[in-house]
Design an enzyme around this catalytic site. Sequence first.
Site, PDB file in Angstrom:
ATOM      1  CD  GLU A 213      -1.581   2.391   1.911  1.00  0.00           C
ATOM      2  OE1 GLU A 213      -2.370   3.349   1.903  1.00  0.00           O
ATOM      3  OE2 GLU A 213      -0.447   2.460   2.463  1.00  0.00           O
ATOM      4  CD  GLU A 214       2.482   3.278   4.018  1.00  0.00           C
ATOM      5  OE1 GLU A 214       2.514   4.323   3.335  1.00  0.00           O
ATOM      6  OE2 GLU A 214       1.948   3.216   5.138  1.00  0.00           O
TER       7      GLU A 214
END
Length: 360
Positions: A213-214
Amino acid sequence: MPQDETLQMLKALTDAKGIPGNEREARHVMKEYIAPFADEVSTDGLGSLVAVKKGDENGPKIMVAGHLDEVGFMVTQIDEKGFIRFQTVGGWWSQVMLAQRVTITTKKGDITGVIGSKPPHILPPEARKKPVEIKEMFIDIGASSKEEAAEWGVTPGDMVTPYFEFTVMNNEKMLLAKAWDNRIGCAIAIDVLKGLQNEQHPNVVYGVGTVQEEVGLRGARTSAQMIQPDIGFGVDVGIAGDTPGVSSKDALSKMGDGPQIVLYDASMVSHKGLRDFVTGVADEKGIPYQFDSMAGGGTDSGAIHLTANGVPALSITIPTRYIHSHAAMLHRDDFENAVKLIVEVIKRLDRKTVDQITFD
């Protein structure tokens, strides 16, 4: 080790190491805790964990996604003196990095290091006033040479994670840990399935631990493609605006005042019908909540809502202090109220209600 079962789970999740692309340890912890409440557990091709709980098999598919990865670093090279050069993986502010302890995960086991830079004592006065740039930092593992570091197992590509142990503070509702962003979302997904154990729900629920996600909401994209949900919830951390120097125009939310219903962020404008439905349930059940909006940043909802023909999606977040650093803080009540709210919402999401939310 905390005696409370929930605290044991939160400790196991946050102490686990897992930067984007290296989520295996965190995934194993999440699987251990979510499997008892799921009918089946699988993994997509990128490594996102998908736990399925079936209510009505012909009902709508509801996705609750927290991401497994945390911000960290990656070894890029070892210099002749044994110092480690690294790349940030995920967003870091240089001012929270220097002199912090880190763990390098190597093929021979974990190695402790500390992030260093040129000492201020030998810098000219003008240079001392400026923040040290990340590219000038290195990791010191106490090696005397490149060969010694290699002998210890350090290799370019190795994962580097912040070192911090889960801590219950004097106010026992306040919990301090690394990787709240976003192991708290994984914990919410686990406890939502747990909360539905003895409840009728007219749908199929997917508790998902997404990867990467990051670095661009990648695992949410692939897992949502696999699931093809009818409704999506991204559960994540949000900004707590209750520390010195932060005004209400910067950030409104306060720790302990309830989960945040995100109106918009850089990745998504939340679905108005779903947002109104969720806040209506919260009002009916007396569950506290706060509204939030973020001009920068995004959550997994941003990828989920663009799946196939479009998915009504909403981000529900936990106000958190000091995210993207070695230690962040949140309030246990906000976590528990987020779980309670999502469980109550899911119990009401039958086919007719989902169609009304989607097509009204």
